[in-house]
Design a protein around this motif. Structure first.
Motif, mmCIF file in Angstrom:
data_model
loop_
_atom_site.group_PDB
_atom_site.id
_atom_site.type_symbol
_atom_site.label_atom_id
_atom_site.label_comp_id
_atom_site.label_asym_id
_atom_site.label_seq_id
_atom_site.Cartn_x
_atom_site.Cartn_y
_atom_site.Cartn_z
ATOM 1 N N ARG A 199 0.849 -1.183 0.000
ATOM 2 C CA ARG A 199 0.000 0.000 0.000
ATOM 3 C C ARG A 199 0.894 1.245 0.000
ATOM 4 N N ALA A 200 0.321 2.363 -0.380
ATOM 5 C CA ALA A 200 1.088 3.610 -0.493
ATOM 6 C C ALA A 200 1.752 3.970 0.830
ATOM 7 N N ASN A 201 3.048 4.325 0.737
ATOM 8 C CA ASN A 201 3.874 4.769 1.870
ATOM 9 C C ASN A 201 4.249 3.654 2.845
ATOM 10 N N ALA A 202 3.846 2.416 2.564
ATOM 11 C CA ALA A 202 4.280 1.294 3.413
ATOM 12 C C ALA A 202 5.773 1.071 3.203
ATOM 13 N N THR A 203 6.484 0.680 4.249
ATOM 14 C CA THR A 203 7.937 0.488 4.163
ATOM 15 C C THR A 203 8.290 -0.999 4.262
ATOM 16 N N PHE A 204 9.336 -1.379 3.527
ATOM 17 C CA PHE A 204 9.800 -2.760 3.498
ATOM 18 C C PHE A 204 11.325 -2.779 3.424
ATOM 19 N N LYS A 205 11.904 -3.862 3.888
ATOM 20 C CA LYS A 205 13.313 -4.131 3.638
ATOM 21 C C LYS A 205 13.430 -4.798 2.273
ATOM 22 N N VAL A 206 14.321 -4.293 1.427
ATOM 23 C CA VAL A 206 14.488 -4.852 0.084
ATOM 24 C C VAL A 206 15.970 -5.103 -0.188
ATOM 25 N N PHE A 207 16.226 -6.059 -1.044
ATOM 26 C CA PHE A 207 17.592 -6.391 -1.447
ATOM 27 C C PHE A 207 17.893 -5.699 -2.766
ATOM 28 N N LEU A 208 19.003 -4.943 -2.822
ATOM 29 C CA LEU A 208 19.397 -4.259 -4.055
ATOM 30 C C LEU A 208 19.925 -5.296 -5.039
ATOM 31 N N LYS A 209 19.116 -5.626 -6.029
ATOM 32 C CA LYS A 209 19.417 -6.716 -6.946
ATOM 33 C C LYS A 209 20.288 -6.271 -8.114
ATOM 34 N N GLU A 210 20.021 -5.067 -8.638
ATOM 35 C CA GLU A 210 20.742 -4.627 -9.837
ATOM 36 C C GLU A 210 20.749 -3.114 -9.936
ATOM 37 N N VAL A 211 21.881 -2.576 -10.385
ATOM 38 C CA VAL A 211 21.983 -1.166 -10.754
ATOM 39 C C VAL A 211 22.157 -1.140 -12.265
ATOM 40 N N SER A 212 21.100 -0.759 -12.969
ATOM 41 C CA SER A 212 21.103 -0.859 -14.433
ATOM 42 C C SER A 212 22.008 0.197 -15.047
ATOM 43 N N GLU A 213 22.789 -0.222 -16.046
ATOM 44 C CA GLU A 213 23.641 0.699 -16.800
ATOM 45 C C GLU A 213 23.032 1.008 -18.164
ATOM 46 N N ILE A 214 21.855 0.440 -18.435
ATOM 47 C CA ILE A 214 21.182 0.652 -19.716
ATOM 48 C C ILE A 214 20.314 1.896 -19.607
ATOM 49 N N ALA A 215 20.389 2.753 -20.615
ATOM 50 C CA ALA A 215 19.581 3.969 -20.623
ATOM 51 C C ALA A 215 18.097 3.595 -20.706
ATOM 52 N N ARG A 216 17.316 4.055 -19.741
ATOM 53 C CA ARG A 216 15.888 3.773 -19.725
ATOM 54 C C ARG A 216 15.174 4.907 -19.028
ATOM 55 N N LYS A 217 13.891 5.059 -19.336
ATOM 56 C CA LYS A 217 13.128 6.178 -18.786
ATOM 57 C C LYS A 217 12.790 5.965 -17.312
ATOM 58 N N GLY A 218 12.540 4.712 -16.936
ATOM 59 C CA GLY A 218 12.131 4.411 -15.567
ATOM 60 C C GLY A 218 13.297 4.325 -14.607
ATOM 61 N N PRO A 219 13.045 3.751 -13.434
ATOM 62 C CA PRO A 219 14.093 3.630 -12.403
ATOM 63 C C PRO A 219 15.290 2.817 -12.878
ATOM 64 N N GLN A 220 16.462 3.169 -12.366
ATOM 65 C CA GLN A 220 17.698 2.464 -12.712
ATOM 66 C C GLN A 220 18.011 1.361 -11.701
ATOM 67 N N LEU A 221 17.312 1.360 -10.575
ATOM 68 C CA LEU A 221 17.568 0.376 -9.529
ATOM 69 C C LEU A 221 16.472 -0.686 -9.545
ATOM 70 N N PHE A 222 16.888 -1.930 -9.363
ATOM 71 C CA PHE A 222 15.940 -3.030 -9.264
ATOM 72 C C PHE A 222 16.151 -3.716 -7.912
ATOM 73 N N VAL A 223 15.082 -3.826 -7.154
ATOM 74 C CA VAL A 223 15.169 -4.403 -5.819
ATOM 75 C C VAL A 223 14.324 -5.667 -5.751
ATOM 76 N N SER A 224 14.549 -6.442 -4.704
ATOM 77 C CA SER A 224 13.862 -7.726 -4.576
ATOM 78 C C SER A 224 13.503 -8.001 -3.119
ATOM 79 N N ARG A 225 12.328 -8.601 -2.944
ATOM 80 C CA ARG A 225 11.943 -9.118 -1.629
ATOM 81 C C ARG A 225 12.099 -10.633 -1.609
ATOM 82 N N ALA A 226 12.358 -11.230 -2.779
ATOM 83 C CA ALA A 226 12.425 -12.685 -2.904
ATOM 84 C C ALA A 226 13.855 -13.214 -2.917
ATOM 85 N N ASN A 227 14.840 -12.339 -2.968
ATOM 86 C CA ASN A 227 16.229 -12.771 -3.049
ATOM 87 C C ASN A 227 16.687 -13.398 -1.734
#
Length: 467
Positions: A199-227
């Motif tokens: 839900r909006a503004n809820a906080t979670f612990k996430v694992f930083l899975k990837e820092v993308s080096e590919i040019a893209r419009k959206g976020p450059q960071l990909f996180v995971s709760r399943a890692n």
């Protein structure tokens, strides 16, 4: 030319700096580059429909933009070399012309001239190009700063806040440290936990899975709760013995998103102790399960089995199938890491788990292929015969693989030998240089120079072939 006024330039830079979380000097540099690209577009518009664009990629390399923050405006500046006769008006200026304002000017000197066009002449196309380039440069700078900020983080687990939803992904705000601004990170569907309530503004612990080096419009960071790294981090935070190095996590097998909704998320963690008097499993569970309960709560009720690691594969496999009780573990093919596990009939479903989850996680944890068998119906002779056939099949496959690898090595060696022979007959310039340096360093070339002899031999061979 007069200064081109940009009303509210300082406010514009401040607003962009605050919105994009970029330092003002970075915004100024991006603006200068965008204005220069706009000027290039302005110059190119004069040749639309007339003839081909005469400007190459390096044509405007001597141009620059000067921002005047006090007067809130800009100028286009061009560095020109003083010459006797001008061939390119954008890059050169005549000595006679410069002498009119500077008597001490000499050929070869460089002067900087203001070549700013009038504001009304700049044109819509040039203004549009400036806006597009500015937006792109700001995105590039944001991406670069994010990469530098998050690429070398010592702690890969971050606290994330839910911002919005895009398709099946959750867009979250994360920060690399106290006082650092939030940046957006994407939590894809496959990395979400089924029991999480995003839900909006809820906080979670996430694992930083990837820092993308590919040019893209959206976020450059990909996180995971399943890692699985998130589980390791949570145990490290809750168990002081792990932080001190007394207890270590050897392996983790996690199924955060089971293939069926009827099966809940589950994780198996193998732990060991460097001191005999310390119980690694007890340390991770804690008094009355207090420590492991904190981890389970963070993972929204995910089931976690903590088992003791063992260097003995039989004991390790037995432990990995916890909580099922095992009668016997047979290593039917140690080389192929294949084991039969015999359990009582009433423990069969528990050992296998719902839809095979328990034995599947145990196999991933230990690295062994595990077949769970009913101990009351187990026919050892028949099972051994079946396993023998599998071993023969595996050995045949390994033999074919080795033969294929040997053939490939032989072909590569043959090609390398042929390449070496051809390079001896037809040396490349770098080969000739290396040959001369290594074999004849310090020697004088005579009339019987080997390189000339090779060439003569080659020519003679060709003439003989013609005859």
């Amino acid at each position: 030319m007069a200064l081109v006024i940009l009303p509210g330039l300082n406010n514009l830079i401040e607003d962009i700096s605050e919105e994009k979380k970029l330092p003002p000097n970075i915004v100024e540099a991006a603006l200068r580059e965008a204005l220069l690209k706009g000027y290039e577009k302005y110059r190119r518009t004069f040749y639309i429909g007339v003839n081909e664009d005469p400007f190459d990629e390096e044509y405007f390399s001597n141009f620059d933009v000067g921002l005047d923050l006090d007067e809130e405006g800009y100028r286009i500046l061009s560095s020109k070399i003083i010459v006797e006769e001008v061939e390119s008006e954008d890059h050169q200026i005549s000595l006679i012309e410069v002498k009119q304002v500077a008597d001490d000017a000499q050929i070869g000197d460089t002067v900087v001239l203001d070549v700013t066009p009038e504001k009304e002449d700049f044109g819509r196309m040039a203004a549009s190009t400036t806006k597009q380039v500015l937006a792109q440069k700001l995105r590039d700078q944001q991406r670069k700063m994010i990469q530098e900020e998050f690429a070398d983080l010592e702690d890969p687990v971050l606290t994330a806040r839910v911002i919005r939803f895009e398709r099946q992904s959750v867009i979250m705000g994360v920060s690399s440290g106290i006082g650092r601004p939030e940046v957006e990170a994407e939590l894809p569907k496959r990395d979400q936990l089924p029991n999480d309530n995003y839900r909006a503004n809820a906080t979670f612990k996430v694992f930083l899975k990837e820092v993308s080096e590919i040019a893209r419009k959206g976020p450059q960071l990909f996180v995971s709760r399943a890692n699985a790294g998130l589980v390791v981090y949570l145990f490290e935070n809750e168990v002081p013995e792990i932080q001190e190095g007394t207890v270590k996590i050897v392996a983790v097998s996690r199924e955060a998103n089971p293939p069926s909704r009827a099966v809940g998320p589950r994780t198996k963690v193998a732990v060991d102790s460097v001191e005999n008097e310390v119980d690694p499993v007890g340390a991770c569970i804690g008094a009355r399960g207090a420590r492991i309960q904190q981890v389970v709560n963070e993972l929204r009720g995910e089931k976690i089995d903590v088992i003791k690691w063992s260097s003995d594969p039989i004991q390790y496999i037995l432990n990995s199938l916890s909580p099922a009780k095992v009668d016997l573990v047979r290593l039917v093919d140690p080389e192929g890491q294949h084991a039969h596990v015999l359990v009582p009939p009433d423990q069969l479903s528990l050992a296998i788990g719902r839809e095979g989850q328990n034995v599947r996680l145990a196999a991933r944890l230990t690295g062994w292929k595990i077949d769970v068998k009913n101990s009351h119906e187990y026919d050892q002779e028949a099972e051994d015969a079946a396993v023998s056939e599998l071993i023969i099949q595996r050995e045949d496959e390994e033999k074919l693989q080795r033969e294929a690898e040997l053939r490939l090595e032989a072909e590569q060696a043959e090609r390398a030998a042929e390449d070496a022979r051809l390079r001896e007959l037809y040396p490349l310039p770098e080969d000739e240089e290396e040959y001369g340096e290594e074999q004849y360093e310090g020697e004088e070339l005579t009339d019987n120079d080997p390189l000339e002899t090779l060439q003569d031999t080659d020519i003679s061979a060709k003439e003989e072939k013609k005859r």
